[in-house]
Design an enzyme around this catalytic site. Structure first.
Site, PDB file in Angstrom:
ATOM      1  N   ASP A  67      -5.441  34.118 -79.183  1.00 36.05           N
ATOM      2  CA  ASP A  67      -6.825  33.716 -78.913  1.00 36.05           C
ATOM      3  C   ASP A  67      -7.647  34.840 -78.291  1.00 36.05           C
ATOM      4  O   ASP A  67      -7.112  35.866 -77.876  1.00 36.05           O
ATOM      5  CB  ASP A  67      -6.840  32.477 -78.006  1.00 36.05           C
ATOM      6  CG  ASP A  67      -5.822  32.557 -76.875  1.00 36.05           C
ATOM      7  OD1 ASP A  67      -5.353  33.657 -76.564  1.00 36.05           O
ATOM      8  OD2 ASP A  67      -5.503  31.502 -76.300  1.00 36.05           O
ATOM      9  N   GLU A 143      -6.938  22.685 -76.618  1.00 31.63           N
ATOM     10  CA  GLU A 143      -7.052  21.791 -75.467  1.00 31.63           C
ATOM     11  C   GLU A 143      -6.604  20.375 -75.851  1.00 31.63           C
ATOM     12  O   GLU A 143      -6.512  20.056 -77.042  1.00 31.63           O
ATOM     13  CB  GLU A 143      -8.522  21.752 -75.010  1.00 31.63           C
ATOM     14  CG  GLU A 143      -9.098  23.112 -74.629  1.00 31.63           C
ATOM     15  CD  GLU A 143      -8.593  23.632 -73.279  1.00 31.63           C
ATOM     16  OE1 GLU A 143      -7.603  23.106 -72.745  1.00 31.63           O
ATOM     17  OE2 GLU A 143      -9.216  24.570 -72.765  1.00 31.63           O
TER      18      GLU A 143
END
Ligand code: F6R
Length: 241
Positions: A67, A143
């Site tokens: 990421d 998430e």
């Protein structure tokens, strides 16, 4: 799933580096998926030591990071590119053509994440994906609530994650609100996975991820569906296991 319990994060770093270096020894042109964060710093230091001592040859590997913050230029001190450059790329003399990380300043974020996914496939897929685990169970920046079929995508960071990462910035306001991350399915498509968890603040979420129900509320729980996962956890992180 194989769980390796170690006494300290230092011991965990040695074990993790050993697994990564064995992978490279076995397949010099390995494709590695790599994390940033506090957890893997010791592992990268051990890998760099081995390269300096000429005990490892990383010249044929390809790396893909999990990421990157969206909105931070790669030269920013807090970009994940800078983190990787400081901890791995420069100490191990990796060439720019060997390393990949989403561009936080790509003008078209959607095109960037699509191209990233294509590049992983073109490289032959990830042989070994190394992961940390967030306090809320996130892997990469996936998430709670993320679609398990997700591929590399743009995400809005939760307040919880921004607060956890604020320790690396001058203030919470400076923490970007968006990021680009490999998806859960990108991670699960790796041939093997090595997750590291150190510290008491990971004990509850690690227990839930490994022994609890498989649920989008704990993205790391999807690792239970992968046939080749190794977890290295220190004493403080395994108190509930
Ligand atoms: C970082 C990443 C995150 C971290 C997680 C744990 O590239 O993908 O999922 O692994 O936030 O962070 P630390 O290691 O700082 O506890």
């Amino acid at each position: 799933m194989k769980i390796i319990k170690v006494a300290t994060p230092e011991e965990g770093a040695i074990k993790a580096a050993e697994i990564v270096l064995n992978q490279i020894k076995h397949k010099p042109a390995s494709v590695l998926g790599l994390p940033t964060g506090g957890t893997p710093v010791g592992m990268y230091a051990k890998i760099a030591e081995a390269v300096k001592a000429k005990k490892a040859d990383l010249s044929k590997i390809t790396t893909f990071n999990l990421d990157e913050y969206y909105g931070l230029p790669k030269q920013d001190a807090q970009s994940y590119y800078t983190f990787m450059d400081v901890n791995l790329y420069t100490p191990c003399a990796l060439r720019p053509d060997q390393t990949h990380i989403p561009s936080g300043t790509a003008p078209d974020a959607e095109a960037e994440v699509k191209a990233y996914e294509v590049a992983i496939v073109k490289a032959g897929g990830i042989d070994l994906q190394v992961l940390g685990i967030g306090g809320n169970g996130h892997i990469g920046f996936n998430e709670p609530g993320t679609d398990p079929k997700s591929r590399t995508h743009v995400v809005k960071l939760t307040q919880n994650t921004r607060e956890a990462n604020a320790r690396f910035f001058n203030s919470l306001e400076e923490v970007p609100t968006e990021a680009m991350t490999m998806g859960i399915q990108t991670i699960l498509s790796s041939k093997s996975i090595l997750m590291l968890a150190f510290g008491a603040n990971k004990a509850d979420i690690l227990f839930e991820a490994l022994k609890g129900p498989i649920t989008p509320q704990n993205p790391a729980s999807f690792l239970q569906r992968h046939p080749d996962v190794t977890v290295i956890a220190d004493q403080a992180a395994v108190t509930r296991l």
